[in-house]
Design a protein around this motif. Structure first.
Motif, PDB file in Angstrom:
ATOM      1  N   GLN A   1      27.741  31.450  15.293  1.00  0.00           N
ATOM      2  CA  GLN A   1      27.938  31.140  16.713  1.00  0.00           C
ATOM      3  C   GLN A   1      29.247  31.728  17.230  1.00  0.00           C
ATOM      4  OE1 GLN A   1      25.678  29.472  18.828  1.00  0.00           O
ATOM      5  NE2 GLN A   1      24.416  29.944  17.055  1.00  0.00           N
TER       6      GLN A   1
ATOM      7  N   THR B   1      29.003  35.690  17.347  1.00  0.00           N
ATOM      8  CA  THR B   1      28.102  36.189  18.393  1.00  0.00           C
ATOM      9  C   THR B   1      28.484  35.690  19.777  1.00  0.00           C
ATOM     10  OG1 THR B   1      26.587  34.335  17.954  1.00  0.00           O
ATOM     11  CG2 THR B   1      26.165  36.429  16.808  1.00  0.00           C
TER      12      THR B   1
ATOM     13  N   ASN C   1      28.253  32.809  21.167  1.00  0.00           N
ATOM     14  CA  ASN C   1      27.278  31.929  21.795  1.00  0.00           C
ATOM     15  C   ASN C   1      27.894  30.555  21.986  1.00  0.00           C
ATOM     16  OD1 ASN C   1      25.304  33.896  21.858  1.00  0.00           O
ATOM     17  ND2 ASN C   1      24.475  33.325  19.860  1.00  0.00           N
ATOM     18  N   GLU C   2      27.860  30.066  23.224  1.00  0.00           N
ATOM     19  CA  GLU C   2      28.452  28.759  23.488  1.00  0.00           C
ATOM     20  C   GLU C   2      27.549  27.635  23.009  1.00  0.00           C
ATOM     21  OE1 GLU C   2      29.381  28.457  27.545  1.00  0.00           O
ATOM     22  OE2 GLU C   2      30.833  30.111  27.558  1.00  0.00           O
TER      23      GLU C   2
END
Length: 335
Positions: free
Chosen positions: A287, A290, A292-293
């Motif tokens: 996460q 990348t 990504n929240e």
């Protein structure tokens, strides 16, 4: 280690509060060890002709800081291993040790005591003038060298056992006790109850749990033991002013440098061990990398821990319309 500290403290890696405190303190201790030993000691030794620690008072201070951080790193691992064993053994101890205040005080005490014990190491070195040849010219420069004294050898022996020998033995013993306790815990239920609660993979999970515990122990021992042995040899049989530590035609010098490399590697491999042991840690890492929240669907915490053997949840039952009832018999109260 900095990235590990961020992951542990600021990401939800599925760790308990006590584990977060211990592992974050371990990352900080390893950071300071690498700063004193790698970034300052080894790096400046190659970059500059006269590093600052070859003069007073840095000759004494640097050794104190290096061994203080080495003590802290080693004993945080030991105390955390002992704490995990005590938590498995006793509910009362678990309630006491699970308090974050107790864990923080324990880590602070480890660091303070480690540096306090390192104070005598400030007197094992002495600044001595040494004749050197630089660019064809003979010059005399001060060098921070080991004292050729009896008490220096005694301090080195004590230090070597406190930073390497004793921690290695304790980690091996308590990891064995943890594995033994997990094996006994598997006998709480019958084979039929195991199949109803978790399916046929329970015993495989137990074997993998013990394997992971053994992996951490073996990594610590394999990377720390060579330095423990070579350091004892170097600072006893070869602890004199006439011995040239830079003469690599002597086997003990080569072995000593390899052992130091392994010891330094021991302070940098924790991130890889966490990735190998914890699925939750790996998922949080993905996460972060990348950007990504939103977190991935991680499922139950029980599915992301090596302690799955203690769960009584049938994860496959959620796909069926008929719930499964589990009845535990012959239970005895324990204190």
């Amino acid at each position: 280690n900095l990235f590990t500290f961020y992951m542990i403290c600021f990401r939800n890696c599925g760790m308990s509060n006590t584990a977060i405190i211990y592992l974050s303190c371990l990352a900080i201790a390893d950071i300071f060890y690498l700063v004193w030993v790698i970034l300052i000691d080894l790096t400046l030794a190659f970059w500059t002709l006269q590093p600052f620690w070859h003069s007073y008072p840095w000759c004494s201070i640097l050794g104190f800081l290096q061994y203080g951080s080495l003590y802290s790193s080693s004993w945080i691992v030991v105390v955390f291993t002992i704490e995990r064993y005590l938590v498995l053994r006793s509910t009362a101890v678990k309630q006491h040790l699970s308090q974050t205040r107790v864990t923080k005080l324990t880590c602070i005490a480890i660091v303070l005591v480690s540096h306090l014990v390192s104070v005598p190491l400030a007197w094992i070195n002495i600044v001595t003038p040494v004749n050197l040849t630089v660019d064809g010219e003979n010059i005399t420069l001060p060098r921070c060298l080991y004292r050729n004294e009896t008490y220096t050898t005694v301090i080195v022996w004590i230090t070597t056992f406190l930073s390497g020998g004793i921690p290695i033995v304790l980690v091996i013993i308590f990891n064995y006790l943890i594995g033994y306790h997990l094996c006994n815990a598997s006998k709480l239920f019958t084979k039929e109850e195991y199949r109803v609660m978790q399916g046929k993979s329970t015993r495989g999970m137990l074997r993998r749990t013990i394997l992971l515990l053994g992996t951490v122990s073996v990594a610590f021992v394999v990377l720390s033991l060579p330095r423990f042995v070579t350091y004892c040899i170097l600072r006893t049989n070869y602890n004199n002013e006439n011995f040239n530590r830079n003469d690599y035609s002597i086997p003990i010098n080569v072995a000593g440098d390899i052992a130091n490399m392994l010891q330094n590697l021991n302070s940098t491999t924790n991130f890889l061990l966490y990735c190998m042991v914890s699925r939750r840690f790996r998922q949080e890492l993905v996460q972060v990398l990348t950007c990504n929240e939103k977190a991935l669907e991680l499922g139950s915490v029980l599915t992301n821990t090596t302690m799955k053997v203690f769960s009584v949840v049938d994860h496959k039952a959620s796909y069926s319309s008929n719930p499964v009832s589990v009845v535990l018999t012959s239970l005895k109260p324990t204190e």
